[in-house]
Design a protein around this motif. Structure first.
Motif, PDB file in Angstrom:
ATOM      1  N   ALA A 166       0.839  -1.206   0.000  1.00  0.00           N
ATOM      2  CA  ALA A 166       0.000   0.000   0.000  1.00  0.00           C
ATOM      3  C   ALA A 166       0.869   1.249   0.000  1.00  0.00           C
ATOM      4  O   ALA A 166       0.578   2.230  -0.700  1.00  0.00           O
ATOM      5  CB  ALA A 166      -0.931  -0.015   1.214  1.00  0.00           C
ATOM      6  N   LEU A 167       1.972   1.204   0.771  1.00  0.00           N
ATOM      7  CA  LEU A 167       2.877   2.364   0.823  1.00  0.00           C
ATOM      8  C   LEU A 167       3.495   2.639  -0.539  1.00  0.00           C
ATOM      9  O   LEU A 167       3.525   3.786  -1.003  1.00  0.00           O
ATOM     10  CB  LEU A 167       3.979   2.118   1.853  1.00  0.00           C
ATOM     11  CG  LEU A 167       5.031   3.236   1.958  1.00  0.00           C
ATOM     12  CD1 LEU A 167       4.415   4.500   2.510  1.00  0.00           C
ATOM     13  CD2 LEU A 167       6.206   2.814   2.815  1.00  0.00           C
ATOM     14  N   LEU A 168       3.950   1.583  -1.193  1.00  0.00           N
ATOM     15  CA  LEU A 168       4.574   1.744  -2.508  1.00  0.00           C
ATOM     16  C   LEU A 168       3.594   2.346  -3.513  1.00  0.00           C
ATOM     17  O   LEU A 168       3.914   3.317  -4.219  1.00  0.00           O
ATOM     18  CB  LEU A 168       5.068   0.373  -3.004  1.00  0.00           C
ATOM     19  CG  LEU A 168       5.762   0.382  -4.363  1.00  0.00           C
ATOM     20  CD1 LEU A 168       7.090   1.109  -4.270  1.00  0.00           C
ATOM     21  CD2 LEU A 168       5.972  -1.031  -4.878  1.00  0.00           C
ATOM     22  N   MET A 169       2.379   1.803  -3.559  1.00  0.00           N
ATOM     23  CA  MET A 169       1.366   2.311  -4.485  1.00  0.00           C
ATOM     24  C   MET A 169       1.031   3.762  -4.166  1.00  0.00           C
ATOM     25  O   MET A 169       0.896   4.603  -5.050  1.00  0.00           O
ATOM     26  CB  MET A 169       0.086   1.472  -4.392  1.00  0.00           C
ATOM     27  CG  MET A 169       0.256   0.097  -4.948  1.00  0.00           C
ATOM     28  SD  MET A 169       0.852   0.194  -6.635  1.00  0.00           S
ATOM     29  CE  MET A 169       1.966  -1.176  -6.690  1.00  0.00           C
ATOM     30  N   TYR A 170       0.902   4.050  -2.839  1.00  0.00           N
ATOM     31  CA  TYR A 170       0.562   5.407  -2.423  1.00  0.00           C
ATOM     32  C   TYR A 170       1.641   6.393  -2.869  1.00  0.00           C
ATOM     33  O   TYR A 170       1.342   7.467  -3.405  1.00  0.00           O
ATOM     34  CB  TYR A 170       0.395   5.438  -0.898  1.00  0.00           C
ATOM     35  CG  TYR A 170       0.491   6.829  -0.312  1.00  0.00           C
ATOM     36  CD1 TYR A 170      -0.559   7.721  -0.458  1.00  0.00           C
ATOM     37  CD2 TYR A 170       1.641   7.252   0.359  1.00  0.00           C
ATOM     38  CE1 TYR A 170      -0.454   9.002   0.053  1.00  0.00           C
ATOM     39  CE2 TYR A 170       1.737   8.521   0.864  1.00  0.00           C
ATOM     40  CZ  TYR A 170       0.684   9.400   0.713  1.00  0.00           C
ATOM     41  OH  TYR A 170       0.781  10.661   1.204  1.00  0.00           O
ATOM     42  N   VAL A 171       2.918   6.019  -2.677  1.00  0.00           N
ATOM     43  CA  VAL A 171       4.020   6.907  -3.061  1.00  0.00           C
ATOM     44  C   VAL A 171       3.998   7.171  -4.565  1.00  0.00           C
ATOM     45  O   VAL A 171       4.112   8.317  -5.019  1.00  0.00           O
ATOM     46  CB  VAL A 171       5.379   6.314  -2.613  1.00  0.00           C
ATOM     47  CG1 VAL A 171       6.529   7.052  -3.269  1.00  0.00           C
ATOM     48  CG2 VAL A 171       5.518   6.391  -1.107  1.00  0.00           C
TER      49      VAL A 171
END
Length: 273
Positions: A166-171
């Protein structure tokens, strides 16, 4: 190190945002230090990975939540982001989240599961709710950031790898959104209605990026939400999963508003009549 970047435009709002940011981060750092001292005082060791003192773990979670702007410690985030340049805002809402999240992920097992769930749920709800009435794009992105952080925290205790996904996609999606806004120097919703004439291709991709941030299938932003909801259902938490999905629906509304303004309206007539 980010303070000079934030204050580089010698503007009262930039200075105010810098001060607010510095104070919140310094407070959080002090609380973390105090909590680790408390833990060392009761257990006799400074190791972060197996903290056993419940007071210390709760305090560390609160401080790290303040650092990344999880509700109910999110109030500094929209104000700070609103006072900044778009590129500095991009650094603040992506890169600056990595260190506190790394600490949260490493100490996740020590935290109270109920507390983590509560933080995640309130963040997604507040992130959706707060953004509804905004006209400033940076504030909307700040609330979107709060909601995404909530999605990362809710799944942390069950599947930390989904937090990272989720963090990677959000970034990725937030970087795309910020850089698009930077390219068109847009800071208000009204400005978005004029972009299509300058760069139609960028307008199309930006609309897709915004819908992806909202989490619509078949776009990339749907994937982490889908996996997180699936994992919550597997863990026997259908109610939590339902509330999360509904909270995502609230925040979808303001992404749709941005898309509507960008792609379906021509400049003076942008009010939804």
């Amino acid at each position: 190190a980010i303070v000079p970047l934030m204050a580089q435009h010698h503007h009262p709002r930039a200075v105010e945002a810098t001060t607010k940011y510095f104070l919140t981060q310094a407070t959080a750092a002090a609380v973390i230090l105090f909590a680790s001292t408390t833990n060392a005082w009761t257990t006799g060791e400074w190791d972060m990975t197996n903290m056993s003192n419940p007071t210390a773990t709760a305090m560390i979670l609160a401080a790290l939540a303040l650092k990344i702007g999880l509700a109910p410690m999110h109030f500094w985030m929209p104000e700070v982001l609103q006072g900044l340049d778009l590129l500095t805002g991009l650094i603040l809402s992506t890169w600056q989240k990595l260190a506190p999240l790394a600490l949260i992920i490493q100490t996740a097992q020590a935290f109270d599961p109920l507390l983590l769930s509560a933080l995640g749920l309130t963040s997604t709800l507040m992130g959706g709710w707060g953004g509804l009435n905004q006209t400033q794009l940076r504030k909307i992105l700040a609330y979107s950031s709060i909601a995404h952080m909530g999605w990362m925290i809710i799944i942390l205790q069950y599947a930390p790898q989904l937090t990272l996904l989720a963090l990677l996609m959000y970034v990725l999606m937030t970087s795309a959104a910020f850089l698009t806004l930077k390219f068109s120097s847009a800071t208000k919703i009204n400005t978005l209605a004029t972009i299509w004439s300058k760069s139609p291709m960028l307008t199309t991709t930006a609309a897709l990026v915004l819908l992806s941030l909202g989490g619509l299938p078949p776009l990339t932003g749907f994937m982490p939400k889908w996996f997180i909801l699936q994992e919550l259902a597997k863990q026997g938490l259908p109610l939590t999963a339902t509330v999360m999905a509904l909270a995502a629906l609230i925040s979808l509304y303001f992404y749709l508003r941005l898309c509507y303004t960008m792609t379906l309206t021509i400049s003076p007539n942008i009010t939804t009549s």
